[in-house]
Design a protein around this motif. Structure first.
Motif, mmCIF file in Angstrom:
data_model
loop_
_atom_site.group_PDB
_atom_site.id
_atom_site.type_symbol
_atom_site.label_atom_id
_atom_site.label_comp_id
_atom_site.label_asym_id
_atom_site.label_seq_id
_atom_site.Cartn_x
_atom_site.Cartn_y
_atom_site.Cartn_z
ATOM 1 N N ILE A 89 30.902 23.857 106.604
ATOM 2 C CA ILE A 89 31.861 24.007 105.511
ATOM 3 C C ILE A 89 32.819 25.146 105.842
ATOM 4 O O ILE A 89 32.437 26.130 106.489
ATOM 5 N N LEU A 90 34.064 25.026 105.389
ATOM 6 C CA LEU A 90 34.980 26.160 105.478
ATOM 7 C C LEU A 90 35.414 26.550 104.075
ATOM 8 O O LEU A 90 35.312 25.758 103.133
ATOM 9 N N LEU A 91 35.877 27.783 103.936
ATOM 10 C CA LEU A 91 36.313 28.306 102.640
ATOM 11 C C LEU A 91 37.738 28.817 102.760
ATOM 12 O O LEU A 91 38.082 29.484 103.739
ATOM 13 N N VAL A 92 38.554 28.494 101.765
ATOM 14 C CA VAL A 92 39.936 28.981 101.726
ATOM 15 C C VAL A 92 40.132 29.789 100.449
ATOM 16 O O VAL A 92 39.934 29.278 99.345
ATOM 17 N N GLY A 93 40.509 31.057 100.613
ATOM 18 C CA GLY A 93 40.730 31.938 99.469
ATOM 19 C C GLY A 93 39.645 32.991 99.363
ATOM 20 O O GLY A 93 38.613 32.759 98.743
ATOM 21 N N LYS A 99 34.694 35.874 98.121
ATOM 22 C CA LYS A 99 33.772 36.842 98.722
ATOM 23 C C LYS A 99 32.355 36.649 98.192
ATOM 24 O O LYS A 99 31.376 36.764 98.939
ATOM 25 N N ALA A 100 32.253 36.362 96.899
ATOM 26 C CA ALA A 100 30.928 36.146 96.309
ATOM 27 C C ALA A 100 30.247 34.932 96.922
ATOM 28 O O ALA A 100 29.047 34.959 97.219
ATOM 29 N N THR A 108 22.686 28.941 101.774
ATOM 30 C CA THR A 108 21.875 28.937 102.989
ATOM 31 C C THR A 108 20.496 28.351 102.729
ATOM 32 O O THR A 108 19.937 27.658 103.586
ATOM 33 N N ARG A 109 19.952 28.613 101.554
ATOM 34 C CA ARG A 109 18.625 28.088 101.214
ATOM 35 C C ARG A 109 18.589 26.570 101.284
ATOM 36 O O ARG A 109 17.569 25.976 101.607
ATOM 37 N N HIS A 110 19.713 25.940 100.964
ATOM 38 C CA HIS A 110 19.789 24.480 101.018
ATOM 39 C C HIS A 110 20.288 23.988 102.374
ATOM 40 O O HIS A 110 20.529 22.799 102.550
ATOM 41 N N GLY A 111 20.440 24.897 103.320
ATOM 42 C CA GLY A 111 20.815 24.499 104.665
ATOM 43 C C GLY A 111 22.302 24.420 104.923
ATOM 44 O O GLY A 111 22.731 24.015 106.000
ATOM 45 N N TYR A 112 23.119 24.803 103.938
ATOM 46 C CA TYR A 112 24.570 24.742 104.126
ATOM 47 C C TYR A 112 25.080 26.028 104.759
ATOM 48 O O TYR A 112 24.575 27.115 104.491
ATOM 49 N N LYS A 113 26.105 25.902 105.579
ATOM 50 C CA LYS A 113 26.639 27.054 106.292
ATOM 51 C C LYS A 113 28.161 27.055 106.236
ATOM 52 O O LYS A 113 28.808 26.090 106.638
ATOM 53 N N ILE A 114 28.718 28.141 105.708
ATOM 54 C CA ILE A 114 30.168 28.325 105.750
ATOM 55 C C ILE A 114 30.494 28.899 107.123
ATOM 56 O O ILE A 114 30.097 30.012 107.453
ATOM 57 N N VAL A 115 31.203 28.127 107.931
ATOM 58 C CA VAL A 115 31.439 28.519 109.322
ATOM 59 C C VAL A 115 32.769 29.235 109.519
ATOM 60 O O VAL A 115 32.997 29.846 110.572
ATOM 61 N N ALA A 116 33.658 29.168 108.522
ATOM 62 C CA ALA A 116 34.957 29.828 108.665
ATOM 63 C C ALA A 116 35.549 30.098 107.290
ATOM 64 O O ALA A 116 35.318 29.346 106.345
ATOM 65 N N ALA A 117 36.307 31.186 107.187
ATOM 66 C CA ALA A 117 36.964 31.554 105.933
ATOM 67 C C ALA A 117 38.420 31.911 106.220
ATOM 68 O O ALA A 117 38.720 32.600 107.201
ATOM 69 N N VAL A 129 34.006 39.779 106.215
ATOM 70 C CA VAL A 129 33.434 39.687 104.873
ATOM 71 C C VAL A 129 32.133 38.901 104.980
ATOM 72 O O VAL A 129 32.139 37.734 105.380
ATOM 73 N N ALA A 130 31.027 39.539 104.664
ATOM 74 C CA ALA A 130 29.710 38.890 104.731
ATOM 75 C C ALA A 130 29.507 38.206 106.085
ATOM 76 O O ALA A 130 29.096 37.046 106.158
ATOM 77 N N GLU A 131 29.826 38.929 107.144
ATOM 78 C CA GLU A 131 29.642 38.460 108.521
ATOM 79 C C GLU A 131 30.584 37.320 108.898
ATOM 80 O O GLU A 131 30.359 36.614 109.882
ATOM 81 N N HIS A 132 31.643 37.122 108.130
ATOM 82 C CA HIS A 132 32.661 36.127 108.450
ATOM 83 C C HIS A 132 33.976 36.845 108.754
ATOM 84 O O HIS A 132 34.437 37.651 107.944
#
Length: 230
Positions: A89-93, A99-100, A108-117, A129-132
């Protein structure tokens, strides 16, 4: 256990499956081996018949006076949720909400990973921000194409939401979790989940103000309100 095809599961049931799974995981951590539909119904403010109908879609069959074997039911629900092979998944904004979400370990508990912001603020681009590491929007299309990303989280102001959503779709995104208050106008082959925090708070306030019945209050607090557009 024979697993049913998830395409035959009604959308309202699919929306409840992650909530069931979260509660089942809590029970597993307590050492439980069996779970009943009546227990799940009481915890989530639903009727037992609705829970049984939802769980029947998974192909898992309960036993009289014992309920469902916890591990078997968890495995079946995880199958339909795609746990173990979730897409990136990626995040915009990357404002306060963005940030939250980047810091939220529940994904992460459900196995999802935001790979880019991504963000447009020069003061944020290049920072961590949070290792991103926050990326510039001009890198958006290339990254989506190169990594084959299909899902995006949109946490931008309403006035920017449509144009950025258009960019995401043009780059190949097929699903958007939309936290803006704007109802996005997108092609029918793109799935959008609208997470309107203001509407959910208004629902809660209305129930408290007008003295909603206990069942309605439980359903709202446990299950929330998410609208789907496809």
């Amino acid at each position: 256990m024979k697993l049913n095809s998830y395409v035959n599961i009604p959308l309202p049931t699919l929306k409840r499956l992650p909530i069931y799974l979260g509660l089942l995981k809590e029970c597993e951590e307590k050492g439980e081996e069996w779970i009943s539909a009546s227990y799940l119904a009481a915890k989530l403010g639903l009727k037992s018949i609705q829970v049984r109908k939802d769980l029947s879609c998974t192909g898992v069959v309960g036993k009289p006076k014992k309920g469902f074997l916890l591990k078997e039911l968890m495995d079946a629900i995880s199958f339909y949720m795609g746990e173990g092979h979730q897409p990136d998944i990626l995040l915009v904004g990357v404002g306060n909400l963005g940030k939250a979400l980047l810091s939220d370990r529940r994904l992460t508990r459900h196995g999802y990973k935001i790979v880019a912001a991504f963000d447009v603020d020069p003061g944020l681009i290049g920072t961590d921000v949070a290792e991103h590491k926050i990326l510039s929007m001009d890198k958006l299309g290339d990254l989506i194409s190169r990594m084959g990303i299909k899902l995006a989280i949109l946490t931008v102001p309403e006035k920017e939401a449509q144009s950025i959503a258009n960019q995401l779709v043009e780059a190949g995104i097929k699903g958007i979790w939309n936290f803006s208050s704007l109802f996005l106008d997108l092609p029918t082959n793109v799935t959008v989940i609208n997470e309107d925090l203001g509407s959910r708070l208004a629902l809660l306030a209305g129930q408290v103000t007008h003295g909603a019945e206990r069942e309605g209050s439980l359903s709202a607090s446990k299950l929330g309100s998410v609208s789907f557009h496809k």
